[in-house]
Design a protein around this motif. Structure first.
Motif, PDB file in Angstrom:
ATOM      1  N   TRP A   1       2.328 -19.105 -21.903  1.00 17.97           N
ATOM      2  CA  TRP A   1       4.427 -18.756 -22.480  1.00 17.97           C
ATOM      3  C   TRP A   1       3.853 -20.458 -23.548  1.00 17.97           C
ATOM      4  CZ3 TRP A   1       7.816 -17.699 -18.521  1.00 17.97           C
ATOM      5  CH2 TRP A   1       8.376 -15.981 -18.367  1.00 17.97           C
ATOM      6  N   SER A   2       2.952 -20.897 -22.878  1.00 20.08           N
ATOM      7  CA  SER A   2       2.572 -22.605 -23.453  1.00 20.08           C
ATOM      8  C   SER A   2       1.813 -22.120 -25.125  1.00 20.08           C
ATOM      9  CB  SER A   2       2.593 -23.282 -22.806  1.00 20.08           C
ATOM     10  OG  SER A   2       3.974 -23.807 -22.264  1.00 20.08           O
ATOM     11  N   GLY A   3       1.321 -21.179 -25.023  1.00 19.77           N
ATOM     12  CA  GLY A   3      -0.036 -20.578 -25.988  1.00 19.77           C
ATOM     13  C   GLY A   3      -1.948 -21.129 -25.133  1.00 19.77           C
ATOM     14  N   PHE A   4      -1.424 -22.047 -23.976  1.00 16.75           N
ATOM     15  CA  PHE A   4      -2.963 -21.658 -23.360  1.00 16.75           C
ATOM     16  C   PHE A   4      -3.087 -20.451 -22.688  1.00 16.75           C
ATOM     17  CE2 PHE A   4      -0.456 -26.082 -23.470  1.00 16.75           C
ATOM     18  CZ  PHE A   4      -1.056 -26.956 -23.198  1.00 16.75           C
ATOM     19  N   ARG A   5      -3.978 -19.508 -23.534  1.00 12.25           N
ATOM     20  CA  ARG A   5      -4.921 -17.938 -23.140  1.00 12.25           C
ATOM     21  C   ARG A   5      -5.705 -18.321 -22.938  1.00 12.25           C
ATOM     22  NH1 ARG A   5      -0.624 -14.897 -24.898  1.00 12.25           N
ATOM     23  NH2 ARG A   5       0.259 -15.452 -26.899  1.00 12.25           N
ATOM     24  N   ASN A   6      -6.585 -19.145 -22.515  1.00 18.57           N
ATOM     25  CA  ASN A   6      -7.821 -19.851 -21.679  1.00 18.57           C
ATOM     26  C   ASN A   6      -7.396 -19.871 -20.448  1.00 18.57           C
ATOM     27  OD1 ASN A   6      -9.364 -19.298 -23.963  1.00 18.57           O
ATOM     28  ND2 ASN A   6      -9.633 -21.372 -24.751  1.00 18.57           N
ATOM     29  N   ILE A   7      -7.124 -18.653 -19.445  1.00 19.00           N
ATOM     30  CA  ILE A   7      -7.152 -18.399 -17.815  1.00 19.00           C
ATOM     31  C   ILE A   7      -7.831 -18.070 -17.007  1.00 19.00           C
ATOM     32  CG2 ILE A   7      -5.360 -17.764 -16.733  1.00 19.00           C
ATOM     33  CD1 ILE A   7      -3.631 -18.580 -18.557  1.00 19.00           C
ATOM     34  N   GLY A   8      -8.928 -19.293 -16.354  1.00 17.42           N
ATOM     35  CA  GLY A   8      -9.596 -17.822 -15.735  1.00 17.42           C
ATOM     36  C   GLY A   8      -9.188 -19.273 -13.969  1.00 17.42           C
ATOM     37  N   GLU A   9     -11.104 -18.338 -13.328  1.00 16.83           N
ATOM     38  CA  GLU A   9     -10.467 -18.176 -12.222  1.00 16.83           C
ATOM     39  C   GLU A   9     -12.113 -18.098 -11.489  1.00 16.83           C
ATOM     40  OE1 GLU A   9      -8.305 -14.874 -10.467  1.00 16.83           O
ATOM     41  OE2 GLU A   9     -10.356 -13.088 -10.840  1.00 16.83           O
ATOM     42  N   LYS A  10     -11.948 -18.896  -9.739  1.00 19.73           N
ATOM     43  CA  LYS A  10     -13.033 -19.109  -9.316  1.00 19.73           C
ATOM     44  C   LYS A  10     -12.796 -19.563  -8.163  1.00 19.73           C
ATOM     45  CE  LYS A  10     -17.885 -21.423  -9.030  1.00 19.73           C
ATOM     46  NZ  LYS A  10     -18.743 -20.567  -9.841  1.00 19.73           N
ATOM     47  N   VAL A  11     -13.820 -18.432  -7.110  1.00 22.66           N
ATOM     48  CA  VAL A  11     -13.695 -18.203  -5.987  1.00 22.66           C
ATOM     49  C   VAL A  11     -14.240 -19.486  -5.205  1.00 22.66           C
ATOM     50  CG1 VAL A  11     -15.142 -16.809  -4.339  1.00 22.66           C
ATOM     51  CG2 VAL A  11     -14.577 -15.670  -6.262  1.00 22.66           C
ATOM     52  N   VAL A  12     -13.513 -19.864  -4.556  1.00 17.91           N
ATOM     53  CA  VAL A  12     -12.839 -20.777  -3.521  1.00 17.91           C
ATOM     54  C   VAL A  12     -12.844 -20.301  -2.181  1.00 17.91           C
ATOM     55  CG1 VAL A  12     -12.327 -21.738  -5.490  1.00 17.91           C
ATOM     56  CG2 VAL A  12     -10.731 -21.407  -3.582  1.00 17.91           C
ATOM     57  N   GLN A  13     -13.723 -21.694  -1.128  1.00 18.10           N
ATOM     58  CA  GLN A  13     -13.080 -21.194   0.000  1.00 18.10           C
ATOM     59  C   GLN A  13     -11.629 -21.789   1.110  1.00 18.10           C
ATOM     60  OE1 GLN A  13     -16.392 -24.076   1.845  1.00 18.10           O
ATOM     61  NE2 GLN A  13     -17.732 -22.609   2.570  1.00 18.10           N
ATOM     62  N   HIS A  14     -11.671 -21.040   1.748  1.00 23.98           N
ATOM     63  CA  HIS A  14     -10.483 -21.464   2.532  1.00 23.98           C
ATOM     64  C   HIS A  14     -10.314 -21.560   3.855  1.00 23.98           C
ATOM     65  CE1 HIS A  14      -5.628 -20.112   3.312  1.00 23.98           C
ATOM     66  NE2 HIS A  14      -6.119 -21.070   2.181  1.00 23.98           N
ATOM     67  N   TYR A  15      -9.527 -22.309   4.284  1.00 23.90           N
ATOM     68  CA  TYR A  15      -9.689 -22.384   6.094  1.00 23.90           C
ATOM     69  C   TYR A  15      -8.384 -22.382   6.932  1.00 23.90           C
ATOM     70  CZ  TYR A  15     -14.116 -25.539   4.895  1.00 23.90           C
ATOM     71  OH  TYR A  15     -15.357 -25.830   4.550  1.00 23.90           O
ATOM     72  N   PRO A  16      -9.182 -21.271   7.597  1.00 25.23           N
ATOM     73  CA  PRO A  16      -7.095 -21.750   8.379  1.00 25.23           C
ATOM     74  C   PRO A  16      -6.380 -23.384   8.556  1.00 25.23           C
ATOM     75  CG  PRO A  16      -9.782 -20.843   9.685  1.00 25.23           C
ATOM     76  CD  PRO A  16      -9.819 -21.464   8.545  1.00 25.23           C
ATOM     77  N   ARG A  17      -5.018 -22.836   9.265  1.00 35.86           N
ATOM     78  CA  ARG A  17      -4.028 -23.915   9.230  1.00 35.86           C
ATOM     79  C   ARG A  17      -5.007 -24.961  10.119  1.00 35.86           C
ATOM     80  NH1 ARG A  17      -0.013 -25.917   6.948  1.00 35.86           N
ATOM     81  NH2 ARG A  17       1.200 -27.076   7.803  1.00 35.86           N
ATOM     82  N   LYS A  18      -4.955 -26.123  10.130  1.00 30.86           N
ATOM     83  CA  LYS A  18      -5.413 -27.624  11.055  1.00 30.86           C
ATOM     84  C   LYS A  18      -4.372 -28.289  12.515  1.00 30.86           C
ATOM     85  CE  LYS A  18      -9.016 -30.622  12.248  1.00 30.86           C
ATOM     86  NZ  LYS A  18      -9.624 -31.372  11.761  1.00 30.86           N
ATOM     87  N   TYR A  19      -3.443 -27.722  11.312  1.00 29.02           N
ATOM     88  CA  TYR A  19      -2.386 -28.892  12.498  1.00 29.02           C
ATOM     89  C   TYR A  19      -0.554 -27.657  12.632  1.00 29.02           C
ATOM     90  CZ  TYR A  19      -5.484 -32.859  12.240  1.00 29.02           C
ATOM     91  OH  TYR A  19      -6.453 -33.662  12.269  1.00 29.02           O
TER      92      TYR A  19
END
Length: 201
Positions: free
Chosen positions: A183-201
């Motif tokens: 909406w603010s005019g920033f249209r170059n929006i991408g994504e990257k696969v990342v790791q995700h860990y189980p909650r530790k605490y």
């Protein structure tokens, strides 16, 4: 000296994880560029603020901000965005589920010319009660906004500083930051696969 990277970490009652997260962040960021770490306490009732304050006193590149009460993640992010001075801004949650060693991957993608890069937790380490509603939410937002991201809810994101300085995040709008950016005019929006860990605490 103005930092190149601002790391914004909103947190609520994460006293067990903050010091460990900060140590991992420093190990990664020391190899990258000048940086600042902005810890934003969203009204914690445990010892989180004491931990954050001690980290800020010990490390000159760390800033601790305390909200008067629990306003929600969006308000905590917004406070961090207002404080951020880096050319690039990265957000991540404080619960150690978003590993700091993924930050260089997001920054590399950002440097390809994207305005905003969102993490995509392909293998999300959360219970089904969280994954199912999140999956439905992502499908609905993709279809209604036209923004083709798989994981709007991922807390691990990277932005050019111009993006965070031109949006206001409030209420539950932290889930819709890619839409606010669009909406603010920033249209170059991408994504990257990342790791995700189980909650530790």
């Amino acid at each position: 000296m103005r930092p190149d990277i601002s790391i914004v970490v909103p947190f609520l009652d994460e006293c067990e994880s903050l010091a460990e997260l900060h140590r991992e962040l420093v190990e990664v960021l020391d190899r990258l560029a000048a940086y600042e770490v902005i810890l934003v306490d969203d009204g914690s009732t445990d010892d989180s603020w004491a931990v954050a304050k001690a980290l800020a006193e010990e490390h000159r590149e760390t800033i601790a901000i305390r909200l008067r009460r629990n306003f929600g993640k969006a308000a905590a992010l917004d406070a961090g965005f207002r404080e951020a001075r880096g050319h690039r801004v990265v957000t991540l949650d404080a619960d150690l589920q978003d590993p700091p060693d993924q930050i260089p991957l997001l920054l590399a993608k950002l440097d390809e010319g994207w305005d905003h890069v969102s993490g995509w937790k392909v293998s999300r380490q959360d219970p089904l009660t969280k994954r199912l509603p999140s999956g439905l939410f992502n499908r609905v937002i993709r279809s209604t906004t036209g923004i083709q991201l798989h994981d709007f809810n991922c807390g691990l994101k990277a932005y050019r500083i111009e993006v965070v300085k031109n949006i206001e995040v409030y209420g539950e709008m932290h889930r819709y930051i890619p839409l606010l950016a669009k909406w603010s005019g920033f249209r170059n929006i991408g994504e990257k696969v990342v790791q995700h860990y189980p909650r530790k605490y």
